[in-house]
Write a protein that holds these residues in place. Structure first.
Motif, PDB file in Angstrom:
ATOM      1  N   ALA A 401       0.825  -1.211   0.000  1.00  0.00           N
ATOM      2  CA  ALA A 401       0.000   0.000   0.000  1.00  0.00           C
ATOM      3  C   ALA A 401       0.856   1.256   0.000  1.00  0.00           C
ATOM      4  CB  ALA A 401      -0.941  -0.015   1.205  1.00  0.00           C
ATOM      5  N   ASP A 402       1.993   1.205   0.712  1.00  0.00           N
ATOM      6  CA  ASP A 402       2.872   2.377   0.785  1.00  0.00           C
ATOM      7  C   ASP A 402       3.522   2.697  -0.556  1.00  0.00           C
ATOM      8  OD1 ASP A 402       2.266   2.694   3.423  1.00  0.00           O
ATOM      9  OD2 ASP A 402       4.127   1.803   4.181  1.00  0.00           O
ATOM     10  N   ASP A 403       3.529   1.724  -1.473  1.00  0.00           N
ATOM     11  CA  ASP A 403       4.174   1.944  -2.765  1.00  0.00           C
ATOM     12  C   ASP A 403       3.210   2.410  -3.847  1.00  0.00           C
ATOM     13  OD1 ASP A 403       6.659   1.169  -1.774  1.00  0.00           O
ATOM     14  OD2 ASP A 403       6.275  -0.956  -2.196  1.00  0.00           O
ATOM     15  N   VAL A 404       1.917   2.477  -3.541  1.00  0.00           N
ATOM     16  CA  VAL A 404       0.949   2.958  -4.530  1.00  0.00           C
ATOM     17  C   VAL A 404       1.172   4.458  -4.733  1.00  0.00           C
ATOM     18  CG1 VAL A 404      -1.489   3.261  -5.079  1.00  0.00           C
ATOM     19  CG2 VAL A 404      -0.723   1.181  -3.928  1.00  0.00           C
ATOM     20  N   LEU A 405       1.312   4.856  -5.989  1.00  0.00           N
ATOM     21  CA  LEU A 405       1.607   6.247  -6.315  1.00  0.00           C
ATOM     22  C   LEU A 405       0.331   7.083  -6.326  1.00  0.00           C
ATOM     23  CD1 LEU A 405       4.075   5.583  -9.259  1.00  0.00           C
ATOM     24  CD2 LEU A 405       4.665   6.185  -6.897  1.00  0.00           C
ATOM     25  N   PHE A 406       0.476   8.371  -6.033  1.00  0.00           N
ATOM     26  CA  PHE A 406      -0.640   9.305  -6.062  1.00  0.00           C
ATOM     27  C   PHE A 406      -0.547  10.167  -7.319  1.00  0.00           C
ATOM     28  CE2 PHE A 406      -1.149   9.453  -1.141  1.00  0.00           C
ATOM     29  CZ  PHE A 406      -1.771   8.217  -1.185  1.00  0.00           C
ATOM     30  N   LEU A 407      -1.650  10.274  -8.036  1.00  0.00           N
ATOM     31  CA  LEU A 407      -1.723  11.074  -9.257  1.00  0.00           C
ATOM     32  C   LEU A 407      -2.752  12.173  -9.100  1.00  0.00           C
ATOM     33  CD1 LEU A 407      -1.940   8.185 -11.906  1.00  0.00           C
ATOM     34  CD2 LEU A 407       0.132   9.273 -11.007  1.00  0.00           C
ATOM     35  N   LYS A 408      -2.538  13.266  -9.812  1.00  0.00           N
ATOM     36  CA  LYS A 408      -3.544  14.318  -9.920  1.00  0.00           C
ATOM     37  C   LYS A 408      -4.030  14.356 -11.365  1.00  0.00           C
ATOM     38  CE  LYS A 408      -2.104  17.309  -6.094  1.00  0.00           C
ATOM     39  NZ  LYS A 408      -3.396  17.376  -5.421  1.00  0.00           N
ATOM     40  N   GLU A 409      -5.318  14.175 -11.544  1.00  0.00           N
ATOM     41  CA  GLU A 409      -5.917  14.096 -12.877  1.00  0.00           C
ATOM     42  C   GLU A 409      -6.150  15.490 -13.437  1.00  0.00           C
ATOM     43  OE1 GLU A 409      -7.321  13.421 -16.269  1.00  0.00           O
ATOM     44  OE2 GLU A 409      -6.987  11.583 -15.116  1.00  0.00           O
ATOM     45  N   GLY A 410      -5.630  15.738 -14.637  1.00  0.00           N
ATOM     46  CA  GLY A 410      -5.782  17.062 -15.245  1.00  0.00           C
ATOM     47  C   GLY A 410      -7.149  17.322 -15.818  1.00  0.00           C
ATOM     48  N   GLY A 411      -7.918  16.267 -16.096  1.00  0.00           N
ATOM     49  CA  GLY A 411      -9.237  16.433 -16.673  1.00  0.00           C
ATOM     50  C   GLY A 411     -10.265  16.831 -15.638  1.00  0.00           C
ATOM     51  N   SER A 412     -11.516  16.920 -16.090  1.00  0.00           N
ATOM     52  CA  SER A 412     -12.600  17.396 -15.238  1.00  0.00           C
ATOM     53  C   SER A 412     -13.831  16.532 -15.445  1.00  0.00           C
ATOM     54  CB  SER A 412     -12.948  18.853 -15.573  1.00  0.00           C
ATOM     55  OG  SER A 412     -11.800  19.675 -15.552  1.00  0.00           O
ATOM     56  N   GLY A 413     -14.637  16.436 -14.416  1.00  0.00           N
ATOM     57  CA  GLY A 413     -15.889  15.697 -14.489  1.00  0.00           C
ATOM     58  C   GLY A 413     -16.838  16.182 -13.408  1.00  0.00           C
ATOM     59  N   PRO A 414     -17.982  15.507 -13.271  1.00  0.00           N
ATOM     60  CA  PRO A 414     -19.005  15.981 -12.327  1.00  0.00           C
ATOM     61  C   PRO A 414     -18.798  15.474 -10.906  1.00  0.00           C
ATOM     62  CG  PRO A 414     -19.849  14.120 -13.542  1.00  0.00           C
ATOM     63  CD  PRO A 414     -18.451  14.376 -14.079  1.00  0.00           C
ATOM     64  N   GLU A 415     -17.591  15.015 -10.580  1.00  0.00           N
ATOM     65  CA  GLU A 415     -17.369  14.436  -9.261  1.00  0.00           C
ATOM     66  C   GLU A 415     -17.639  15.435  -8.139  1.00  0.00           C
ATOM     67  OE1 GLU A 415     -15.621  11.898 -12.199  1.00  0.00           O
ATOM     68  OE2 GLU A 415     -15.426  14.059 -11.853  1.00  0.00           O
ATOM     69  N   ALA A 416     -17.371  16.713  -8.376  1.00  0.00           N
ATOM     70  CA  ALA A 416     -17.640  17.710  -7.335  1.00  0.00           C
ATOM     71  C   ALA A 416     -19.128  17.787  -7.012  1.00  0.00           C
ATOM     72  CB  ALA A 416     -17.121  19.079  -7.775  1.00  0.00           C
ATOM     73  N   ASP A 417     -19.993  17.533  -7.995  1.00  0.00           N
ATOM     74  CA  ASP A 417     -21.430  17.483  -7.731  1.00  0.00           C
ATOM     75  C   ASP A 417     -21.756  16.361  -6.751  1.00  0.00           C
ATOM     76  OD1 ASP A 417     -22.104  19.604  -9.400  1.00  0.00           O
ATOM     77  OD2 ASP A 417     -22.346  18.321 -11.151  1.00  0.00           O
ATOM     78  N   LEU A 418     -21.076  15.227  -6.896  1.00  0.00           N
ATOM     79  CA  LEU A 418     -21.304  14.121  -5.976  1.00  0.00           C
ATOM     80  C   LEU A 418     -20.938  14.517  -4.547  1.00  0.00           C
ATOM     81  CD1 LEU A 418     -19.809  11.358  -8.262  1.00  0.00           C
ATOM     82  CD2 LEU A 418     -22.160  11.353  -7.438  1.00  0.00           C
ATOM     83  N   VAL A 419     -19.810  15.202  -4.395  1.00  0.00           N
ATOM     84  CA  VAL A 419     -19.387  15.630  -3.065  1.00  0.00           C
ATOM     85  C   VAL A 419     -20.388  16.627  -2.494  1.00  0.00           C
ATOM     86  CG1 VAL A 419     -17.596  16.816  -1.752  1.00  0.00           C
ATOM     87  CG2 VAL A 419     -16.959  15.217  -3.565  1.00  0.00           C
TER      88      VAL A 419
END
Length: 470
Positions: A401-419
């Motif tokens: 688990a400690d070796d799983v990399l973190f990425l930031k996605e440059g694209g956009s979607g409606p995920e903020a609506d879900l939050v």
């Protein structure tokens, strides 16, 4: 390494491949009204596939646009957490069709350097990312010996994501009582590379603007009036050239006021992701050199910094030969990718003020900015739900688990609506790769990525159950 989940997935890969072969043949292009029937057929196909998987509740939810699909499988454990999977079943247009090596809606398996690839529109964005949940659920039940999942699993798969999700927020409000959950699992993203287990932790927001500049009331003869009256195309060229300074920063006053600075921890985590810039330029970027805001790496620019891009500009005569005019109008389309804590509804007024302050005499401007846009969103890196996700990914990729990399996605979607509407934290689990040609001709998915993602989601339901709220 092996596990009951992996053994089940490996023994049933043909089921996943058959599902995708059938589903990807449906041209569910939401942006084209001529394909409205196909989008409805795609929703119906998915609903039947979910029933076949065993979901006891499956419904097609109509909207003023394209239908969404909802499914629910309650856990027999009354105290089990509730997870909502988000994805979409609509796809991008295929233009230009002549650039496709294989017909876009005739799924074709091609041997690639990293294993078999499935080529078709929607292969990864997002039908492949949704389909692996069907096999993953069956693997979870078989491995655990359960009749119901360890967590209550809900799915909401919309049909308008590729058209900007115009009715999604309203759908969430209308169906709020059915969508309560403890965590949202977004399956519309990817990983850094086939051999690099990784998790997206944020997505940028989006605001769009269309500019119209007007000069003379009609097109004028450039010989009789050139050099004597304002030319809207000249004004547009100067305006757009001034959108960035020589350091690559957006010059619109106030644009960076709400931008949350990257923390040292975030930069360190992003720096762990292996990235060969020259390979990226020669491959998915198909460009000669990098460009952008000074002081940030390429990965930071495309995932963690806000941007302004000119998507199109036009005006005047564009036919064969010459038509010697000063055009009456000039037009341009701009989009702005946003990061925490920027607000999309504030971008239009900022652009309006900037345009007005930079217009030459004799030119009038119209700034059209839709009021909604897409807000940026992010995961909580320290939540127990994130621990569950990292553990599930690590097991499927024979890692830690400690070796799983973190990425930031440059694209956009409606995920903020879900939050905003559901008040639940986000996790991202997707099988896409930067080389999958998403939105381009010859879209593909690397089939081994889907196989591992199916295993990861089978682990995820067990791992989430182990971290139920106190």
């Amino acid at each position: 390494m092996t596990s009951p989940e992996r053994e089940y997935v490996s023994a049933h890969l043909d089921d996943l491949h058959a599902d995708l072969d059938a589903w990807l043949r449906i041209p569910s292009i939401s942006a084209d009204p001529a394909h409205a029937g196909d989008v409805a057929a795609s929703a119906a196909w998915l609903a039947e596939a979910l029933r076949r998987t065993g979901f006891p509740t499956v419904e097609v939810w109509p909207t003023p646009g394209a239908p969404a699909v909802y499914a629910e499988w309650p856990s027999a454990d009354p105290d089990a957490p509730v997870a909502l999977v988000y994805g979409h079943h609509d796809v991008q247009p295929v233009d230009p069709p002549e650039l496709w090596v294989h017909p876009p809606f005739e799924p074709t398996v091609v041997d690639g350097p990293d294993g078999p690839e499935l080529h078709a529109r929607g292969a990864i964005d997002d039908k492949g990312n949704v389909a692996f949940h069907l096999l993953g659920m069956r693997a979870h039940l078989a491995a655990s010996g359960r009749d119901t999942p360890a967590v209550t699993v809900k799915l909401l798969i919309e049909g308008e994501e590729e058209s900007g999700s115009p009715h999604f927020a309203d759908l969430l409000r209308e169906r709020r009582d059915r969508l309560d959950c403890d965590v949202v699992v977004v399956s519309d993203t990817g990983m850094a590379a086939p051999h690099l287990p990784s998790a997206v932790t944020s997505m940028r927001g989006l605001a769009d603007v269309e500019l119209t500049l007007r000069g003379p009331a009609v097109d004028l003869h450039s010989g009789s009036f050139g050099g004597a009256v304002p030319n809207p195309l000249h004004a547009m060229a100067r305006l757009l050239a001034a959108l960035h300074d020589d350091q690559g920063r957006v010059t619109i006053p106030g644009f960076y006021d709400r931008v949350r600075p990257l923390s040292d921890r975030e930069r360190e985590l992003m720096g762990r992701v292996p990235f060969d810039e020259q390979e990226w330029l020669a491959g998915p970027a198909a460009s000669r050199t990098t460009a952008g805001e000074a002081g940030f790496t390429t990965l930071e620019r495309i995932g963690a910094r806000p941007t302004a891009e000119v998507n199109g500009m036009w005006g005047g005569y564009q036919g064969p030969g010459h038509k010697t005019i000063i055009p009456a109008e000039a037009h341009a389309k701009l989009t702005f990718r946003l990061v925490a804590d920027q607000r999309p509804q504030e971008i239009g007024p900022l652009v309006q003020s900037w345009v007005e302050a930079n217009l030459p005499a004799g030119i009038e401007a119209e700034v059209h900015a839709p009021p909604a846009g897409v807000a940026p969103c992010a995961s909580d890196l320290d939540s127990p739900w994130m621990d569950a996700l990292l553990s599930a990914i690590a097991q499927a990729w024979d890692s830690r688990a400690d070796d799983v990399l973190f990425l930031k996605e440059g694209g956009s979607g409606p995920e903020a609506d879900l939050v905003e509407q559901l008040g639940a934290p986000l996790l991202f689990l997707g099988a896409g790769l930067p080389t999958d040609r998403i939105h381009s001709p010859n879209e593909r998915v690397l089939l081994p990525m889907l196989h591992r993602a199916a295993e990861a989601t089978a682990h995820l339901w067990r791992e989430l159950a182990a971290r139920r709220p106190a």
